[in-house]
Design an enzyme around this catalytic site. Structure first.
Site, PDB file in Angstrom:
ATOM      1  N   GLU A 173      -1.865   5.207   3.470  1.00 56.28           N
ATOM      2  CA  GLU A 173      -1.757   3.590   2.925  1.00 56.28           C
ATOM      3  C   GLU A 173      -3.267   3.148   2.638  1.00 56.28           C
ATOM      4  OE1 GLU A 173       0.200   5.085   5.294  1.00 56.28           O
ATOM      5  OE2 GLU A 173       2.269   4.434   4.693  1.00 56.28           O
TER       6      GLU A 173
ATOM      7  N   ASP B 167       0.809  -1.286   0.001  1.00 59.35           N
ATOM      8  CA  ASP B 167      -0.033   0.058   0.165  1.00 59.35           C
ATOM      9  C   ASP B 167       0.776   1.144   0.074  1.00 59.35           C
ATOM     10  OD1 ASP B 167       1.070  -0.159   2.609  1.00 59.35           O
ATOM     11  OD2 ASP B 167      -0.793  -0.838   3.497  1.00 59.35           O
TER      12      ASP B 167
ATOM     13  N   HIS C 225       7.072   4.787  12.417  1.00 56.91           N
ATOM     14  CA  HIS C 225       7.376   5.513  11.333  1.00 56.91           C
ATOM     15  C   HIS C 225       6.059   5.974  10.756  1.00 56.91           C
ATOM     16  CE1 HIS C 225       5.965   2.584   8.171  1.00 56.91           C
ATOM     17  NE2 HIS C 225       6.212   1.914   8.916  1.00 56.91           N
TER      18      HIS C 225
ATOM     19  N   HIS D 142      13.910   4.689  11.802  1.00 60.57           N
ATOM     20  CA  HIS D 142      13.528   5.062  10.352  1.00 60.57           C
ATOM     21  C   HIS D 142      14.213   6.514   9.848  1.00 60.57           C
ATOM     22  CE1 HIS D 142      11.009   5.530   6.751  1.00 60.57           C
ATOM     23  NE2 HIS D 142      10.538   4.320   7.160  1.00 60.57           N
TER      24      HIS D 142
HETATM   25  C1  UD1 Z   1       6.908   4.433   3.190  1.00 61.14           C
HETATM   26  C2  UD1 Z   1       5.678   4.113   2.795  1.00 61.14           C
HETATM   27  C3  UD1 Z   1       5.013   3.544   4.040  1.00 61.14           C
HETATM   28  C4  UD1 Z   1       5.814   2.348   4.438  1.00 61.14           C
HETATM   29  C5  UD1 Z   1       7.137   2.910   4.834  1.00 61.14           C
HETATM   30  C6  UD1 Z   1       8.009   1.587   5.066  1.00 61.14           C
HETATM   31  C7  UD1 Z   1       4.417   5.477   1.431  1.00 61.14           C
HETATM   32  C8  UD1 Z   1       3.763   6.919   1.524  1.00 61.14           C
HETATM   33  N1  UD1 Z   1       4.957   5.460   2.748  1.00 61.14           N
HETATM   34  O1  UD1 Z   1       6.971   5.420   4.231  1.00 61.14           O
HETATM   35  O2  UD1 Z   1       3.612   2.846   3.565  1.00 61.14           O
HETATM   36  O3  UD1 Z   1       5.053   1.820   5.733  1.00 61.14           O
HETATM   37  O4  UD1 Z   1       7.768   3.382   3.587  1.00 61.14           O
HETATM   38  O5  UD1 Z   1       9.308   1.790   5.653  1.00 61.14           O
HETATM   39  O6  UD1 Z   1       4.551   5.324   0.349  1.00 61.14           O
HETATM   40  N2  UD1 Z   1      14.543   7.966   3.623  1.00 61.14           N
HETATM   41  C9  UD1 Z   1      15.837   7.918   3.438  1.00 61.14           C
HETATM   42  N3  UD1 Z   1      16.291   6.577   2.904  1.00 61.14           N
HETATM   43  C10 UD1 Z   1      15.621   5.490   2.788  1.00 61.14           C
HETATM   44  C11 UD1 Z   1      14.244   5.658   3.026  1.00 61.14           C
HETATM   45  C12 UD1 Z   1      13.753   6.865   3.566  1.00 61.14           C
HETATM   46  O7  UD1 Z   1      16.721   8.900   3.457  1.00 61.14           O
HETATM   47  O8  UD1 Z   1      16.133   4.408   2.471  1.00 61.14           O
HETATM   48  C13 UD1 Z   1      13.897   9.322   4.050  1.00 61.14           C
HETATM   49  C14 UD1 Z   1      14.004  10.206   2.856  1.00 61.14           C
HETATM   50  O9  UD1 Z   1      14.401  11.325   3.347  1.00 61.14           O
HETATM   51  C15 UD1 Z   1      12.657  10.189   2.251  1.00 61.14           C
HETATM   52  C16 UD1 Z   1      11.669  10.111   3.449  1.00 61.14           C
HETATM   53  O10 UD1 Z   1      12.511   9.196   4.379  1.00 61.14           O
HETATM   54  O11 UD1 Z   1      12.186  11.200   1.406  1.00 61.14           O
HETATM   55  C17 UD1 Z   1      10.154   9.399   3.433  1.00 61.14           C
HETATM   56  O12 UD1 Z   1      10.495   8.160   2.515  1.00 61.14           O
HETATM   57  P1  UD1 Z   1       8.798   7.691   1.946  1.00 61.14           P
HETATM   58  O13 UD1 Z   1       9.160   6.294   1.232  1.00 61.14           O
HETATM   59  O14 UD1 Z   1       8.388   8.780   1.285  1.00 61.14           O
HETATM   60  O15 UD1 Z   1       8.013   7.386   3.268  1.00 61.14           O
HETATM   61  P2  UD1 Z   1       8.188   6.416   4.593  1.00 61.14           P
HETATM   62  O16 UD1 Z   1       7.893   7.286   5.611  1.00 61.14           O
HETATM   63  O17 UD1 Z   1       9.444   5.766   4.327  1.00 61.14           O
HETATM   64  N1  UDP Z   2      13.347  -4.024   9.371  1.00 63.52           N
HETATM   65  C1  UDP Z   2      14.581  -4.153   8.734  1.00 63.52           C
HETATM   66  N2  UDP Z   2      15.185  -3.360   9.888  1.00 63.52           N
HETATM   67  C2  UDP Z   2      14.928  -2.446  10.681  1.00 63.52           C
HETATM   68  C3  UDP Z   2      13.801  -2.325  10.950  1.00 63.52           C
HETATM   69  C4  UDP Z   2      12.684  -3.174  10.325  1.00 63.52           C
HETATM   70  O1  UDP Z   2      14.962  -4.976   8.221  1.00 63.52           O
HETATM   71  O2  UDP Z   2      15.758  -1.824  11.137  1.00 63.52           O
HETATM   72  C5  UDP Z   2      12.061  -4.965   8.602  1.00 63.52           C
HETATM   73  C6  UDP Z   2      11.321  -5.703   9.403  1.00 63.52           C
HETATM   74  O3  UDP Z   2      11.515  -6.861   9.818  1.00 63.52           O
HETATM   75  C7  UDP Z   2       9.756  -5.731   8.552  1.00 63.52           C
HETATM   76  C8  UDP Z   2       9.969  -4.345   7.689  1.00 63.52           C
HETATM   77  O4  UDP Z   2      11.330  -3.954   7.791  1.00 63.52           O
HETATM   78  O5  UDP Z   2       9.992  -6.807   7.591  1.00 63.52           O
HETATM   79  C9  UDP Z   2       8.985  -3.513   8.027  1.00 63.52           C
HETATM   80  O6  UDP Z   2       9.284  -1.981   7.472  1.00 63.52           O
HETATM   81  P1  UDP Z   2       8.642  -0.912   7.815  1.00 63.52           P
HETATM   82  O7  UDP Z   2       7.992  -1.028   9.401  1.00 63.52           O
HETATM   83  O8  UDP Z   2       9.500   0.195   7.478  1.00 63.52           O
HETATM   84  O9  UDP Z   2       7.258  -0.921   7.003  1.00 63.52           O
HETATM   85  P2  UDP Z   2       5.893  -1.387   7.217  1.00 63.52           P
HETATM   86  O10 UDP Z   2       5.962  -3.045   7.290  1.00 63.52           O
HETATM   87  O11 UDP Z   2       5.183  -0.664   8.402  1.00 63.52           O
HETATM   88  O12 UDP Z   2       5.279  -0.878   5.875  1.00 63.52           O
END
Ligand code: UD1
Ligand code: UDP
Length: 376
Positions: A133, A97, A211, A244
């Site tokens: 989501e 999602d 997060h 995160h």
């Molecule tokens: C996203 C998803 C959420 C999911 C989560 C898993 C959307 C809207 N949200 O949220 O559904 O549960 O991922 O973790 O799709 N960033 C980094 N490095 C990374 C990842 C993120 O620096 O590897 C930072 C960046 O500044 C980026 C920000 O996090 O712009 C937000 O990332 P984004 O994918 O937009 O949203 P999440 O909060 O990670």
């Molecule tokens: N995870 C990971 N390293 C971490 C924290 C989480 O590999 O430091 C894994 C966790 O085991 C799970 C996934 O990341 O499989 C969950 O990701 P996140 O919580 O970011 O997203 P969501 O599942 O809520 O979409």
């Protein structure tokens, strides 16, 4: 030959789609597996790709620091429309999602390409929780041709929305397949020495992640204050919090919890180390979807720092509890578990409603043969 273009962008999508891609590859040449990452996440995605040695055929490299939803959606849509037109797959396969999930489904629709959706049908029925989501997955379901809900609860949600029962196959959650694929490695303690050498073996471990966008601001601050209280009142406990990388999480968490001796704020862990830590933890406090599913597979109880969850199965089975963002409620529930007032690991594993490790096989069977024996 059936050409399947699998598209994902974030850490959890990668973790949950890798077993499906591996299963697809086992069916070559009947199936051709093509992988595209949007790289909505960069570092957190690469951790998973590296661990499982996945080399995407296309990497759109779209992550930007502090990206906003509208520009990310627009950019993914524009790039994927061109890519799908070029690759001409029979199916586009998406999971979950996220912004990548919905944008990829929409791009496929614009190219008149069929969409298969893994982990379909999860709902809270509150369009702002989780945000965005809930709407991403509802809209993805409108577009999808083949729905793979993990449980019968999720299937019922799809039926309630008028989706044709013939297009729905209950598979279990693919994260259980992923966990099973690494289970042997989890028994080898020496593998984790480098990443987890800060752990004190004499202290009990509280593992935390968080997060969700709907918690940003006061709710996230209150959750942090609860963690601070747990740490300050329980010297025999260590809180381990892989933070995160979203700056809306990273900054306030470090501001409130930095510098406390028994709180470890660390960089996101590689998947193996993180799952090992779930196995070792005495208590898990999280708002993560994936962690809610992994914890029971490893016999662990979960406190969910949300008001509502699209995974009601765990709460109903008595292996997870919604504690919201209220400091008193979180602390009270945490102290209960730390005092030993919870189910045994074996009982939690027995009640795990999320899968049996066969989800990927079922998904590929349906894609290639049009049917499978469902998970129940
Ligand atoms: C996203 C998803 C959420 C999911 C989560 C898993 C959307 C809207 N949200 O949220 O559904 O549960 O991922 O973790 O799709 N960033 C980094 N490095 C990374 C990842 C993120 O620096 O590897 C930072 C960046 O500044 C980026 C920000 O996090 O712009 C937000 O990332 P984004 O994918 O937009 O949203 P999440 O909060 O990670
Ligand atoms: N995870 C990971 N390293 C971490 C924290 C989480 O590999 O430091 C894994 C966790 O085991 C799970 C996934 O990341 O499989 C969950 O990701 P996140 O919580 O970011 O997203 P969501 O599942 O809520 O979409």
């Amino acid at each position: 030959m059936m050409k399947v273009l699998t598209i994902f962008g974030t850490r959890p999508e990668a973790i949950k789609l890798i077993p499906v891609i591996q299963e697809l590859k086992r069916h070559a040449p009947a199936a051709e597996a093509i992988v595209c990452v949007t790289s909505q996440h960069r570092q957190m995605l690469d951790q998973v790709l590296d661990l499982f040695s996945i080399k995407p055929d296309f990497d759109l490299n779209l992550m930007r620091e502090n990206q906003d939803l509208a520009s990310l959606t627009a950019s993914i849509l524009e790039h994927l429309k061109k890519l799908i037109d070029q690759v001409k797959p029979d199916w586009v396969l998406v999971q979950g999602d996220t912004t990548t999930t919905f944008s990829a489904a929409l791009a496929a629709y614009y190219c008149r390409t069929k969409v298969a959706h893994v982990e379909a049908g999860l709902r809270t029925k509150n369009k702002y929780s989780p945000f965005p989501e809930e709407i991403n997955r509802c809209l993805t379901s409108r577009i999808t041709d083949l729905h793979f809900p993990p449980t019968t609860v999720a299937k019922t949600n799809l039926l309630d929305e008028g989706i044709d029962a013939k297009s729905i196959w209950v598979t279990g959650n693919t994260v259980v397949d992923t966990l099973q694929s690494i289970s042997a490695k989890l028994n080898d303690e020496s593998m984790y020495h480098d990443s987890l050498n800060f752990l004190d073996p004499d202290r009990r471990t509280v593992l935390v992640t968080g997060h969700r966008r709907e918690s940003f601001g006061p709710k996230l601050e209150e959750i942090c204050l609860a963690l601070k209280e747990i740490a300050l009142t329980h010297n025999g406990v260590q809180v381990v919090y892989p933070v995160h990388l979203n700056p809306s999480v990273w900054d306030p968490v470090h501001k409130i919890l930095g510098g406390i001796e028994n709180i470890h704020l660390i960089y996101p862990l590689d998947y193996l180390s993180f799952v090992y830590l779930i196995k070792k933890a005495d208590l898990i406090i999280t708002d993560s979807g994936g962690v809610q599913e992994e914890a029971p597979s490893l016999g662990k109880y979960v406190l969910i720092t949300r008001d509502i969850t699209e995974r009601p199965e765990g709460v109903k089975a008595g292996i997870a509890k919604l504690v919201g963002a209220d400091k008193g409620t979180i602390c009270e529930a945490a102290y209960k578990v730390l005092n030993g007032d919870s189910l045994s690991p074996t009982e939690i594993q027995k009640r795990n409603p999320y899968g049996d490790g066969q989800a990927s096989r079922r998904i590929i069977e349906v894609l290639l043969n049009g049917k499978c024996k469902e998970f129940c």
